[in-house]
Design an enzyme around this catalytic site. Structure first.
Site, PDB file in Angstrom:
ATOM      1  N   SER A 176       0.837  -1.196   0.000  1.00  0.00           N
ATOM      2  CA  SER A 176       0.000   0.000   0.000  1.00  0.00           C
ATOM      3  C   SER A 176       0.880   1.258   0.000  1.00  0.00           C
ATOM      4  CB  SER A 176      -0.963  -0.073   1.194  1.00  0.00           C
ATOM      5  OG  SER A 176      -2.013   0.837   1.029  1.00  0.00           O
ATOM      6  N   ASP A 254     -10.163  -5.907  -2.813  1.00  0.00           N
ATOM      7  CA  ASP A 254      -9.536  -4.900  -1.949  1.00  0.00           C
ATOM      8  C   ASP A 254     -10.450  -3.674  -1.928  1.00  0.00           C
ATOM      9  OD1 ASP A 254      -7.944  -2.714  -1.102  1.00  0.00           O
ATOM     10  OD2 ASP A 254      -6.109  -3.622  -1.900  1.00  0.00           O
ATOM     11  N   HIS A 287      -7.287  -6.280   1.171  1.00  0.00           N
ATOM     12  CA  HIS A 287      -6.103  -5.430   1.388  1.00  0.00           C
ATOM     13  C   HIS A 287      -5.277  -5.878   2.597  1.00  0.00           C
ATOM     14  CE1 HIS A 287      -4.116  -1.595   0.386  1.00  0.00           C
ATOM     15  NE2 HIS A 287      -4.082  -1.276   1.659  1.00  0.00           N
TER      16      HIS A 287
END
Ligand SMILES: N[C@@H](CCC(=O)N[C@@H](CS)C(=O)NCC(=O)O)C(=O)O
Length: 308
Positions: A176, A254, A287
């Site tokens: 991320s 996600d 995620h």
């Protein structure tokens, strides 16, 4: 007498292989924890960072080796928003694969800590645990929020001078915000990292809500022209250097995909720039670290190939 005392200290003797205890003491590393894992040691250290002006922690996984003097390659891991060094250590399950491939893994924290700059803890996506791996140019952040310099100019040297590394034989990966960091650090420093991979990276921060908030605060308005210097989708267009392949991994369930992450913008820009990309889409994965743990072995194996 002093040397004998240090060498005979049970805590230092028990540390195990791949650590130079004397130089650790000399360079100001403090060992905070040490757990045996897959035949090696998962450790956490703290040190006083000159670049950031605060105490920082980082994790080091030291795999088992045949002898105390063997130098090994290093993979750096950069974590995402809200993380400290602990999330990756506790949730990714990387130790098993690092032991298998005989690589050291180093994972720093995600921002300066403990400075109490006004506003640094008002939101989870800016300030503490949200350093974005850049060098801030705006007040009140510019004196301390320099995670880019911290990693490139301080952490790499610290690691190479304290552990049995093959200096220069290193790769980088992240998640991320940390995936953005891994991509930006490798694109801005051609040849420094042998390979790069990213789980659900923020690929085009100039156009997504997380990136706009962070860049506005740390760098000022877009019109200053600084944003493109920290945006992988812009940086890849002018990449010049040794061949570099971008390994991008993305879960298709996600909740931040695509609006915050925009991997296809980076894939398109890379194609246009002649930079090869591996883009893996993972059906049903979200995620979280459950997703990361599912594919971390594949990523470590990929980096190990480049670090041979
Ligand atoms: N706090 C955010 C989520 C932040 C988040 O998902 N952070 C990721 C990196 S971007 C992470 O690794 N979190 C820590 C963890 O899962 O252990 C929310 O509530 O939506």
């Amino acid at each position: 007498m002093y040397l004998a005392c240090i060498i005979n200290c049970p805590a230092i003797r028990a540390f195990g292989k791949h650590c130079r205890p004397l130089s650790n003491i000399m360079t100001g590393l403090t060992e905070l924890s040490r757990n045996k894992s897959f035949g090696g040691w998962q450790t956490v250290f703290s040190h006083e960072s000159k670049v950031l002006g605060c105490t920082m922690k980082f994790g080091v996984y030291l795999p088992p080796t045949e002898n105390d003097t063997e130098n090994l390659p290093v993979i750096y891991w950069l974590s995402g928003l809200t993380c400290s060094e602990a999330n990756f250590i506790e949730k990714a399950g990387a130790q098993r694969y690092a032991a298998e491939h005989k690589v050291i893994i180093v994972n720093p924290d995600t921002s300066p800590r403990g400075l109490n700059i006004p506003g640094d803890s008002d939101s989870w996506d800016f300030g503490v645990a949200a350093g974005f791996y850049l060098n801030a140019t705006q007040d009140p952040w510019k004196n301390n929020y320099k995670m880019y310099d911290y990693i490139i100019k301080e952490l790499l040297d610290l690691v190479n001078s304290n552990f049995n590394t093959q200096a220069g034989n290193q790769s980088i990966m992240g998640h991320s915000m940390g995936g953005h960091g891994a991509l930006v650090l490798s694109l801005k420093n051609p040849g420094l990292f042998k390979s790069v991979s990213a789980f659900a990276p923020i690929c085009n921060p100039s156009i997504c809500p997380w990136g706009i908030k962070a860049f506005s605060g740390y760098l000022g308005p877009k019109e200053t022209g600084q944003w493109e210097e920290w945006d992988a989708t812009e940086l890849v267009k002018k990449y010049k250097g040794p061949p570099l392949e971008l390994f991008i991994d993305q879960g298709l369930n996600d909740n931040f995909y695509p609006a915050q992450l925009n991997p296809k913008n980076l894939v398109e820009a890379s194609k246009g720039a002649g930079v090869p990309v591996i883009f893996k889409e993972r059906e049903s994965y979200n995620h979280s670290y459950f997703y990361i743990a599912s594919f971390i072995g594949e990523h470590i194996g990929y980096h190990a190939q480049h670090l041979k």
